[in-house]
Design an enzyme around this catalytic site. Structure first.
Site, mmCIF file in Angstrom:
data_model
loop_
_atom_site.group_PDB
_atom_site.id
_atom_site.type_symbol
_atom_site.label_atom_id
_atom_site.label_comp_id
_atom_site.label_asym_id
_atom_site.label_seq_id
_atom_site.Cartn_x
_atom_site.Cartn_y
_atom_site.Cartn_z
ATOM 1 N N GLU A 1 0.837 -1.198 0.000
ATOM 2 C CA GLU A 1 0.000 0.000 0.000
ATOM 3 C C GLU A 1 0.876 1.255 0.000
ATOM 4 O O GLU A 1 1.817 1.373 0.782
ATOM 5 C CB GLU A 1 -0.886 -0.014 1.253
ATOM 6 N N LYS B 1 -9.505 1.746 -3.004
ATOM 7 C CA LYS B 1 -9.936 1.241 -1.714
ATOM 8 C C LYS B 1 -11.399 1.603 -1.458
ATOM 9 O O LYS B 1 -11.813 2.748 -1.633
ATOM 10 C CB LYS B 1 -9.045 1.811 -0.599
ATOM 11 N N CYS C 1 -5.022 -2.454 2.900
ATOM 12 C CA CYS C 1 -4.972 -2.216 4.349
ATOM 13 C C CYS C 1 -6.000 -3.089 5.072
ATOM 14 O O CYS C 1 -6.081 -4.287 4.826
ATOM 15 C CB CYS C 1 -5.164 -0.730 4.636
#
Length: 536
Positions: free
Chosen positions: A295, A360, A410
């Site tokens: 990430e 995301k 994440c």
């Protein structure tokens, strides 16, 4: 409603001063057992008895006291389990320690409510041994599912995750998700609590019929656990046989170990890129088909005109190998007169051509956006690190020439519905890009990694995980860890992962098991329990 008798209450409470210390003892005992069940120290066997103190007390006292002890148990448990929250907010959020501690306390006070409600429900609707044996695990799962959904959701540290070491047991997740494992753990706790309660009821020891419920409870719980292990053993064999027959994709994960304190310092941008290119060059010696960076591994807006020189530098490194790449990077796109920002994963060929991207979907509240901004307008002044990111589309996948992956960025890896949605969209592999440097050397990186493992079991897809400071590695479709890195080291790993097309029942039906638990909880508790209370 069944109310504790005067003798029961007196036997368990005493005077008010003694009562306070007793409550704290019961709460601390339960919190200690539960917290130690998670990494670290990762003593998962304690979870099978961790709720016994709270349940024994709840079955012997008033709902009010049960809630108080349950709430305190939950608060103490989460204060220790999530202790990294305070240091993260202070060190990387740029706010005083007192604000970080306050955030941890507020979060723990909220999460403690679920355990308080659990204890209150047991005391409010207890109806006998077999009723408790059924109701307790149903109610617990219903509350865990509520925690997964309420207020943007925070399913960190669900009880089933404590059993990640027991590979056969966790295979049940391909039907029920992690909630089925939580169900079994609470079922055993309930059976043991009934047994302990019977032992403590010394006045009734000579009533032979009184032992029937506890003995049956322990037997039922034992049979269900044995059945789960038998199912898991069979499924491991079936899945790994299918795995051997599947085509493979060679995947490399890169762990740059970039210090979070300098990650976004512009004077370190070049050295960060060089670190990832050097490690990638080493991994390319194994001729991977796909290379994955973590990430925001590129600490700039990849492809943005203002960062074109850094983009060219990255692309020159990509040309070193004949493979595809997945890179984590922030993204900025024009939206009229404003900008939209995304936490993005780019798929890029060795020629520098972008062949896909994933934004995301489940953003971190107060870290990537401010929830309920109109109501919490004052919070933005406190959380200086919070961004204003936009969310992507649930179920999006990234397609290469001969691969299709579902990406979780994440903590998206702790939300099962996201990996399920990507598999429903055709993903044959899962890829998790994360930066766990926020967690330091606490138990959180280990907890995060093992929660991600359950997504592989639930979807029957292999998982590749690339983390900035670790843990990076690979998990097979049966949840077996194929290889992994240590924390805080520069590292890379390459593994041939099976490209699976199996469709698990969990992918097909989603959280049906959790919804059944919710429905039966309402039926057994407020409905039947309420009707019986009116008739008492």
């Amino acid at each position: 409603m069944q109310v504790a008798t005067a003798n029961e209450t007196a036997g368990w409470t005493g005077d008010e001063t003694l009562n306070v210390w007793q409550d704290f003892f019961w709460a601390a005992a339960g919190a200690l057992l539960l917290t130690f069940s998670f990494p670290r120290p990762d003593m998962g066997q304690l979870a099978w008895v961790g709720l016994v103190p709270l349940m024994v007390l709840s079955l012997k006292t008033t709902p009010k006291r049960a809630f108080r002890v349950g709430y305190l148990t939950g608060v103490l448990h989460f204060l220790v389990l999530l202790r990294w929250v305070a240091s993260t907010i202070h060190q990387y959020g740029g706010i005083p320690w007192v604000a970080g501690v306050a955030a941890l306390v507020l979060l723990s006070l909220y999460l403690g409510l679920y355990m308080g409600l659990f204890a209150w429900g047991l005391a409010r609707w207890r109806r006998g041994g077999l009723f408790v044996l059924c109701f307790a695990p149903l109610f617990w799962v219903a509350l865990e599912y509520l925690r997964t959904k309420a207020l943007t959701g925070f399913p960190w540290g669900l009880l089933g995750y404590t059993q990640h070491k027991h590979l056969a047991l966790i295979q049940l997740a391909d039907i029920t998700g992690v909630y089925g494992i939580s169900f079994l753990v609470v079922l055993v706790n309930a059976a043991l609590a009934l047994f302990v309660r019977r032992v403590l009821d010394r006045a009734d020891w000579h009533r032979s019929a009184g032992w029937g419920g506890p003995i049956v409870g322990v037997g039922v719980a034992g049979l269900m656990v044995v059945g789960a292990y038998a199912y898991g053993t069979l499924r491991i064999t079936q899945v790994e046989e299918a795995q051997e027959k599947s085509p493979t994709l060679s995947v490399a994960v890169i762990q740059g170990n970039i210090d979070q304190g300098v990650k976004w310092d512009t004077s370190y941008q070049l050295s960060s890129i060089e670190t990832y290119q050097r490690l990638s060059a080493e991994a390319l010696s194994k001729a991977p088909d796909l290379v994955v960076w973590p990430e925001t591994a590129t600490p700039f807006y990849y492809l943005h005109p203002a960062d074109r020189l850094l983009t060219r530098m990255v692309n020159r490194g990509l040309a070193a190998g004949e493979c595809d790449w997945i890179l984590g990077a922030p993204a900025a796109e024009r939206a009229g007169e404003d900008w939209n920002y995304y936490n993005r994963a780019y798929a890029v060929t060795s020629q520098g051509a972008v062949i896909g991207s994933y934004d995301k979907v489940h953003l971190v509240p107060f870290g990537e956006y401010i929830p309920f901004q109109k109501l919490l307008f004052f919070v933005k002044r406190l959380v200086v690190s919070a961004g204003n990111f936009s969310a992507g589309t649930k179920g999006d996948t990234i397609k290469g020439w001969d691969w299709q992956v579902g990406v979780q960025i994440c903590f998206e890896s702790i939300f099962p519905e996201l990996s399920v949605a990507s598999v429903r969209s055709g993903a044959t592999l899962l890829v998790n890009l994360t930066n766990d440097a926020w967690f330091g050397r606490s138990g959180a990186p280990f907890q995060h990694f093992n929660m991600a493992r359950f997504r592989a079991v639930e979807t029957r897809r292999a998982l590749a995980r690339s983390a900035n400071t670790g843990i990076s590695g690979f998990v097979g479709p049966a949840g077996r860890v194929l290889s992994s890195t240590a924390l805080y080291e520069e590292a890379w790993r390459v593994e041939a992962l099976p490209v699976m097309t199996l469709t698990s029942l969990y992918v097909r039906f989603g959280d049906l098991f959790a919804w059944i638990c919710v429905g039966l909880t309402v039926l057994l508790g407020p409905v039947i329990g309420g009707i019986r209370a009116m008739n008492d």
